[in-house]
Design an enzyme around this catalytic site. Structure first.
Site, PDB file in Angstrom:
ATOM      1  N   ARG A  45       0.837  -1.203   0.000  1.00  0.00           N
ATOM      2  CA  ARG A  45       0.000   0.000   0.000  1.00  0.00           C
ATOM      3  C   ARG A  45       0.870   1.251   0.000  1.00  0.00           C
ATOM      4  O   ARG A  45       0.595   2.215  -0.710  1.00  0.00           O
ATOM      5  CB  ARG A  45      -0.932   0.014   1.219  1.00  0.00           C
TER       6      ARG A  45
ATOM      7  N   CYS B  85      -0.746   6.212   9.085  1.00  0.00           N
ATOM      8  CA  CYS B  85      -1.090   4.955   8.417  1.00  0.00           C
ATOM      9  C   CYS B  85      -2.190   5.288   7.418  1.00  0.00           C
ATOM     10  O   CYS B  85      -2.163   6.345   6.803  1.00  0.00           O
ATOM     11  CB  CYS B  85      -1.511   3.890   9.432  1.00  0.00           C
TER      12      CYS B  85
END
Length: 217
Positions: free
Chosen positions: A113, A172
């Site tokens: 990601r 995050c």
């Protein structure tokens, strides 16, 4: 995707859940602390330091053959009085300033990601320029337990390359698993980092903010 809750609303919920001043809280989940650690951080944010994460979470507890129950507990409400410490988190403007000053930003998302190869949750893939990738899973051993303090310290000292832990911003996808890295740093004896509460899901809402996509630099 997961903005900070209204502090008064959360305080009322904690009161209803029986969390009073000084009451020891233990948080856990079934995903090795990746979700429960957000509540650990929220309680610390509201000034409640008596909170701990159950190492290994529910899977470890069950595997050890410890007592389990399916009964809904009777909760005695308490009085929770929040004392928020807003120095523990930053917004997007502070992250922009950090970029200009070349401060360290650590992203806890999985490598695929971070690199922009996949993005299952947010509309834009990639990462903030200059940020470092340290997936929260790197804090765990093969059983899903937190690594010993010495191993965590060695990992983060290598990652931060002399940067002051208290000056590091952690992020995050939406400000949840970044809390896992913050806890790991406390265990490592390197506390003081700040949470970028909105994280990637907030960063990408403004197209003027710089990002690195797959195949770009």
């Amino acid at each position: 995707r997961h903005p900070l809750p209204d502090r008064a609303v959360l305080a009322r919920k904690l009161s209803l859940w029986g969390v009073g001043q000084g009451q020891q809280v233990v948080v856990y989940d079934d995903s090795f602390g990746s979700m429960a650690v957000r509540l650990w951080w929220l309680l610390r944010w509201l000034g409640h330091d008596a909170v701990a994460l159950l190492d290994g979470g529910f899977p470890s507890w069950a595997k050890q053959g410890r007592e389990l129950s399916a009964e809904i507990p009777i909760v005695r409400p308490a009085e929770f009085h929040p004392a928020p410490n807003d120095s523990l988190w930053v917004g997007s403007d502070a992250v922009l300033d950090a970029l200009r000053q070349k401060c360290v930003i650590v992203d806890a998302r999985a490598e695929e990601r971070f690199s922009g190869f996949i993005e299952p949750l947010d509309k834009v893939a990639g990462h903030i320029p200059g940020s470092l990738n340290s997936p929260f899973e790197d804090n765990l051993d093969m059983r899903g337990n937190l690594l010993p303090a010495g191993e965590l310290r060695a990992h983060y000292e290598s990652l931060l390359q002399g940067a002051r832990p208290g000056g590091v911003i952690h992020m995050c996808g939406s400000g949840v698993t970044a809390c896992h890295n913050l806890l790991a740093l406390e265990i490592a004896g390197m506390p003081g980092g700040k949470l970028y509460a909105g994280s990637w899901s907030e960063w990408i809402t403004d197209p003027s903010r710089p990002i690195v996509k797959r195949g770009t630099s």
